[in-house]
Structures are given as structure tokens and as C-alpha cells.
Scaffold this active site. Structure first.
Site, PDB file in Angstrom:
ATOM      1  NE  ARG A  77     -13.995  -6.588   1.854  1.00  0.00           N
ATOM      2  CZ  ARG A  77     -12.738  -5.975   1.157  1.00  0.00           C
ATOM      3  NH1 ARG A  77     -11.607  -5.742   1.708  1.00  0.00           N
ATOM      4  NH2 ARG A  77     -13.053  -5.759  -0.335  1.00  0.00           N
ATOM      5  CE1 TYR A 118     -11.862  -2.394   0.527  1.00  0.00           C
ATOM      6  CE2 TYR A 118     -10.040  -2.047  -1.317  1.00  0.00           C
ATOM      7  CZ  TYR A 118     -10.704  -2.960  -0.146  1.00  0.00           C
ATOM      8  OH  TYR A 118     -10.456  -3.971   0.270  1.00  0.00           O
ATOM      9  CG  ASP A 145     -11.128  -2.736   4.721  1.00  0.00           C
ATOM     10  OD1 ASP A 145     -10.389  -3.329   4.121  1.00  0.00           O
ATOM     11  OD2 ASP A 145     -10.820  -1.946   5.778  1.00  0.00           O
ATOM     12  CG  HIS A 170      -9.409   0.784   2.414  1.00  0.00           C
ATOM     13  ND1 HIS A 170      -8.880   1.370   1.845  1.00  0.00           N
ATOM     14  CD2 HIS A 170      -9.281  -0.661   2.371  1.00  0.00           C
ATOM     15  CE1 HIS A 170      -7.936   0.671   1.283  1.00  0.00           C
ATOM     16  NE2 HIS A 170      -8.199  -0.600   1.390  1.00  0.00           N
ATOM     17  CD  GLU A 215      -9.674  -4.871   6.945  1.00  0.00           C
ATOM     18  OE1 GLU A 215     -10.889  -5.717   6.656  1.00  0.00           O
ATOM     19  OE2 GLU A 215      -8.789  -4.960   6.357  1.00  0.00           O
ATOM     20  CD  GLU A 247      -5.474  -3.765   4.877  1.00  0.00           C
ATOM     21  OE1 GLU A 247      -6.345  -4.549   5.042  1.00  0.00           O
ATOM     22  OE2 GLU A 247      -5.255  -3.139   3.618  1.00  0.00           O
ATOM     23  NE  ARG A 264      -7.690  -7.560   7.999  1.00  0.00           N
ATOM     24  CZ  ARG A 264      -7.749  -8.222   6.832  1.00  0.00           C
ATOM     25  NH1 ARG A 264      -7.415  -9.527   6.724  1.00  0.00           N
ATOM     26  NH2 ARG A 264      -8.048  -7.751   5.601  1.00  0.00           N
ATOM     27  CG  HIS A 318      -4.126  -7.922   4.202  1.00  0.00           C
ATOM     28  ND1 HIS A 318      -3.043  -7.061   3.480  1.00  0.00           N
ATOM     29  CD2 HIS A 318      -5.282  -7.594   3.947  1.00  0.00           C
ATOM     30  CE1 HIS A 318      -3.705  -6.386   2.677  1.00  0.00           C
ATOM     31  NE2 HIS A 318      -5.116  -6.521   2.796  1.00  0.00           N
ATOM     32  CG  ASP A 323      -2.726  -6.413  -2.628  1.00  0.00           C
ATOM     33  OD1 ASP A 323      -3.888  -6.513  -2.725  1.00  0.00           O
ATOM     34  OD2 ASP A 323      -2.207  -6.066  -1.946  1.00  0.00           O
ATOM     35  CD  GLU A 364      -8.686  -9.735   2.899  1.00  0.00           C
ATOM     36  OE1 GLU A 364      -7.726  -9.559   3.614  1.00  0.00           O
ATOM     37  OE2 GLU A 364      -9.183  -8.875   1.978  1.00  0.00           O
ATOM     38  CD1 TRP A 420      -8.840   4.721  -2.512  1.00  0.00           C
ATOM     39  CD2 TRP A 420      -7.539   3.032  -2.018  1.00  0.00           C
ATOM     40  NE1 TRP A 420      -9.119   3.661  -3.133  1.00  0.00           N
ATOM     41  CE2 TRP A 420      -8.310   2.504  -2.862  1.00  0.00           C
ATOM     42  CE3 TRP A 420      -6.366   2.243  -1.536  1.00  0.00           C
ATOM     43  CZ2 TRP A 420      -8.456   1.123  -3.419  1.00  0.00           C
ATOM     44  CZ3 TRP A 420      -6.542   0.635  -2.019  1.00  0.00           C
ATOM     45  CH2 TRP A 420      -7.208   0.414  -2.809  1.00  0.00           C
TER      46      TRP A 420
HETATM   47  C1  CS2 Z   1      -7.962  -4.461   1.522  1.00  0.00           C
HETATM   48  C2  CS2 Z   1      -7.002  -4.731   0.662  1.00  0.00           C
HETATM   49  O1  CS2 Z   1      -8.319  -6.878   1.657  1.00  0.00           O
HETATM   50  C3  CS2 Z   1      -8.511  -5.706   2.494  1.00  0.00           C
HETATM   51  O2  CS2 Z   1      -8.527  -5.728   3.749  1.00  0.00           O
HETATM   52  O3  CS2 Z   1      -7.704  -3.432   2.703  1.00  0.00           O
HETATM   53  O4  CS2 Z   1      -7.534  -5.411  -0.529  1.00  0.00           O
HETATM   54  C4  CS2 Z   1      -6.089  -3.371   0.295  1.00  0.00           C
HETATM   55  O5  CS2 Z   1      -6.967  -2.498  -0.362  1.00  0.00           O
HETATM   56  C5  CS2 Z   1      -4.887  -3.916  -0.796  1.00  0.00           C
HETATM   57  O6  CS2 Z   1      -4.308  -4.912  -0.249  1.00  0.00           O
HETATM   58  C6  CS2 Z   1      -4.007  -2.660  -1.096  1.00  0.00           C
HETATM   59  O7  CS2 Z   1      -3.119  -3.203  -1.887  1.00  0.00           O
HETATM   60 MG    MG Z   2      -8.546  -3.830   4.520  1.00  0.00          MG
END
Ligand code: CS2
Ligand code: MG
Length: 405
Positions: free
Chosen positions: A147, A159, A213, A215, A239, A265, A286, A315, A319, A342, A405
Site C-alpha cells: 500500500r 494520513y 487508501d 481514506h 480504498e 473498514e 474491507r 482490515h 489498532d 492487510e 480524516w
Molecule cells: C487505515 C487504518 O489501515 C487502513 O486501511 O484506514 O489504519 C485506519 O486509519 C485506522 O484503523 C483507524 O483507527
Molecule cells: Mg483504510
């Protein structure tokens, strides 16, 4: 086999995680991930105050019944907090069921459909030379799909791009008691990203699977434009091209570009997908096991997706805990319509608390062969890392308007 305890453990080893551990009267325990980045304590309370008291005495083997009991019995349907809590219960019960059966979870899901699950890693850079270096580094880590996220000229933070000036990655930041505020300019982004992928393709050739992404930041017509502008660079997927609340936005995007689309996601129910699946408006779903409602819900989602030719793209950011990642790898291994997984490195401190036994070799993820999920959760180590308030950044346009965001 009866449930005798359901303990919720909030810990912050490198970032905050919420883990549910279910114990049974036959000595088996199971774990589930309930991490909701930036809102962890809400899920912890939902588990401790509203779910745990209902689980004591229930048959640990009745997974579907427990899922329906917690979903329909709450009356108030869906939502990220509810479904992360339900997911943790569900995943922990599948962990227990597989342990009781003496087999790794993927075997209980129908056995292996592949020899390994292709993973993608995260490359980023504040400028194009840094992006190229990062892609090279990600490939040296063994990834066979990448990615690519990039800084945008004129914007100091974007981001997915680590901001070394502020001591490390800010995207998805933890340990910061208030949200960072970032500034965004979609027009500058749309001008720049095609140049980034032109440079990456020129450096790495036509075959390396590349993902990007968006986002949630573009309007449908902006996403359509970017999808078209990226067609020469043959992306594996674009994405979250638009905010996910309006699935019909992708109907417009789909009509203008053949760049494959991925979304989901932030969804917490297979019902959120609606026409995205039935009208084949996306190519990859996702969702994360942790946010869609667990193994039970993810299996139903992916089976529904398969009917419409949509593949998985579960996803897997940092986190999502190693518990959530382990559940994903078992599903990646078993389902037929696997797309890609991912895979983000967790901090060493995180791996002190969660000891997974899935493996990453030659660009592929392979599930644990131990009974259950294959993740050893160390509650004592968890106790050494207290929760720290942490928020995801807030994005504003150049004129100060709050943006996605
Ligand atoms: C992102 C995530 O990995 C991804 O595709 O969209 O890192 C996302 O920003 C975080 O999970 C938000 O907590
Ligand atoms: Mg994402």
C-alpha cells in the site's frame, strides 16, 4: 461447557487495546479483540457493564445463539461500540470451541482453501523519493504487495505518512490526549497522487500489486477522477474512495473507472454493504473481524460477498490486536473468496502482551496450527501497560471546515 467468567482487559502496550477473556467450567479460556481506536473505554464499559453479567452460566458452545442473543437482545441495533463488544464475545467463543475440538480455528471453518494468504504492507513518504525508499523497504521485509501513501506538497501531515518531525507516525496516533488537527486540500492531493504512482511503477515495474487508501476524503466525482487517473498504474485497489455512509456514491465512481474499489473498514454490519455487494459496486470487502461482529459475522459477510463476486480484504492495521489479526488469518485461510490481507507490524511491547503463532513468510500469512486462535494473552504483562487517552486526528480543509480524516 459453561461460561463462568468474562473479563475485559484494557491495556496500552504501544497503543491501547481492549481484550475480552472468557473462562469456562472445563478450564478452557478464549480471547476476543474489542479494540475501537479512540473509543476503547466505551467498548470496555459495554462489555463489563452490559454483556459480562449476561454471559455467566451460558453454554459456551452455543456461539450463534449467543451472537443473536447479544445482537437482537440489545434492541438497539448495530453501531461500532456494540459490534466490537459482540465481536469479542464471538471470537472468544470460537477460540474456545476450536480448543475444545483440538484443532486450529480454520479447520473448524472448513479447512484450508490455500497454502497461504497474500499480505500487503504499508509504504509511505513525505515526498516521492521517500515513498520509493519506503516501497523498497517494505519489499525487503518480505511483502509482495504494497500500500502506497504519500505526503501532499503544501500539507504538513497526511494520513498514513509517518511524520518524523513529531517523533513518529501520527496517523492513528496513540498516547496523544487530544486529537491532532490536520489540514487537507483535495485538489492538491488529486494533482499529486497520479505522479506518485507513475514514479513507483517506473521504479518497480508493472507487476507489483499496489494499493492506495483514499481514506474517505473525496466526493464521488473526485474519486471517479482519481480512479481514472490511476488506471495507467493498474492498482490492486483504491480504498475508501468516498465516505462510506453513502453506498450510492460508489455507483457514480464505478461508472467512470475500472480501478478496483475496496470499502468497509468502518462498517459494523453486513447490512451496511447493501448495494455495494448486490450491484457489484466494490471488488473487496474491507471489514475487520473486530468491527463487523466477530468470526460468525465475518463468515456470513464473506459468503454473501462471494455470491456477488466480491473478495475479502480484511482490515489489519496496528489498532487491530494480534487476536483480531489471528482470527482474520484463519478466515483468510478457509474462505474461497479470499482477496488480500492487510498486515501491519505491532510494537514489541504489544507482542509482550499478545503472543500470536500465525506466521508471515514469503509474503504470505499462515494460521497457527495450535488448537483455537493460536494467541497467548499475557494478562500480567497487560497490567504493566496502562491505558493512555488517545484519539485519532481530526482533519480540516484549508478554510477550517472539518473534513473526513
Ligand atoms: C487505515 C487504518 O489501515 C487502513 O486501511 O484506514 O489504519 C485506519 O486509519 C485506522 O484503523 C483507524 O483507527
Ligand atoms: Mg483504510
Amino acid at each position: 461447557m459453561k461460561i463462568i467468567a468474562a473479563d475485559t482487559i484494557v491495556t496500552g502496550p504501544g497503543r491501547n487495546f481492549v481484550t475480552l477473556r472468557i473462562s469456562t467450567d472445563e478450564g478452557l479460556t478464549g480471547v476476543g479483540d474489542a479494540t475501537l481506536n479512540g473509543r476503547e473505554l466505551a467498548v470496555a464499559s459495554y462489555l463489563r457493564d452490559h454483556i459480562a453479567p449476561l454471559l455467566a452460566g451460558r453454554d459456551a458452545g452455543r456461539i450463534e445463539d449467543t451472537w443473536q442473543y447479544l445482537y437482537r437482545g440489545a434492541y438497539w441495533r448495530r453501531g461500532p461500540v456494540t459490534m466490537a463488544a459482540v465481536a469479542a464475545v464471538d471470537t472468544a467463543l470460537w477460540d474456545i470451541k476450536a480448543k475444545a475440538a483440538g484443532m486450529p480455528l480454520y479447520q473448524l471453518l472448513g479447512g484450508a482453501s490455500r497454502t497461504g494468504a497474500l499480505a500487503y504492507g504499508h509504504a509511505s513518504g513525505r515526498d516521492i523519493p521517500e515513498v520509493l525508499d519506503s516501497v523498497r523497504a517494505v519489499r525487503e521485509q518480505g511483502f509482495r504487495a504494497v500500500r502506497v501513501q504519500a505526503g501532499v506538497p503544501g500539507l504538513d501531515a497526511v494520513y498514513g505518512v509517518a511524520d518524523s518531525d513529531r517523533g513518529g507516525a501520527r496517523a492513528g496516533a496513540s498516547g496523544h490526549p487530544r486529537p491532532f488537527e490536520e489540514t487537507w486540500d483535495t485538489a492538491a492531493y488529486l494533482r499529486h497522487i497520479p505522479r506518485v504512482f507513475e514514479a513507483v511503477r517506473a521504479e518497480f515495474g508493472p507487476e507489483l500489486p499496489l494499493l492506495h487508501d483514499g481514506h474517505h476524503r473525496m466526493t464521488p466525482v473526485q474519486a471517479a477522477r482519481l480512479g481514472k487517473d490511476l488506471e495507467p498504474y493498474d492498482l490492486f485497489w483504491l480504498e475508501d474512495a468516498t465516505p462510506a455512509e453513502d453506498p450510492s456514491a460508489l455507483r457514480l465512481v464505478r461508472g467512470h473507472t475500472t480501478t478496483p474499489l475496496a470499502i468497509g473498514e468502518v462498517f459494523n454490519s453486513l447490512h451496511d454493504y447493501g448495494p455495494l455487494l448486490s450491484e457489484r459496486l466494490i471488488d473487496y470487502a474491507r471489514s475487520a473481524v473486530t468491527h463487523i461482529g466477530g468470526v460468525t459475522a465475518m463468515r456470513k459477510l464473506l459468503d454473501l460477498a462471494a455470491v456477488h463476486g466480491v473478495k475479502s480484504g480484511i482490515h489489519g492495521p496496528a489498532d487491530i490486536s494480534p487476536v483480531g489479526m489471528a482470527a482474520a488469518v484463519h478466515l483468510d485461510t478457509a474462505v474461497h473468496n479470499f482477496g488480500i490481507q492487510e498486515y501491519t507490524w505491532h510494537a514489541e511491547r504489544t507482542l509482550e502482551v499478545f503472543r500470536p503463532s500465525h506466521t508471515f513468510t514469503d509474503g504470505m500469512l499462515r494460521p497457527s496450527q495450535l488448537p483455537g486462535l493460536g494467541v497467548d494473552f499475557d494478562a500480567e504483562a497487560a497490567g504493566r501497560y496502562p491505558y493512555e487517552p488517545a484519539y485519532l486526528p481530526v482533519n480540516r480543509l484549508l478554510d477550517g471546515t472539518v473534513h473526513d480524516w
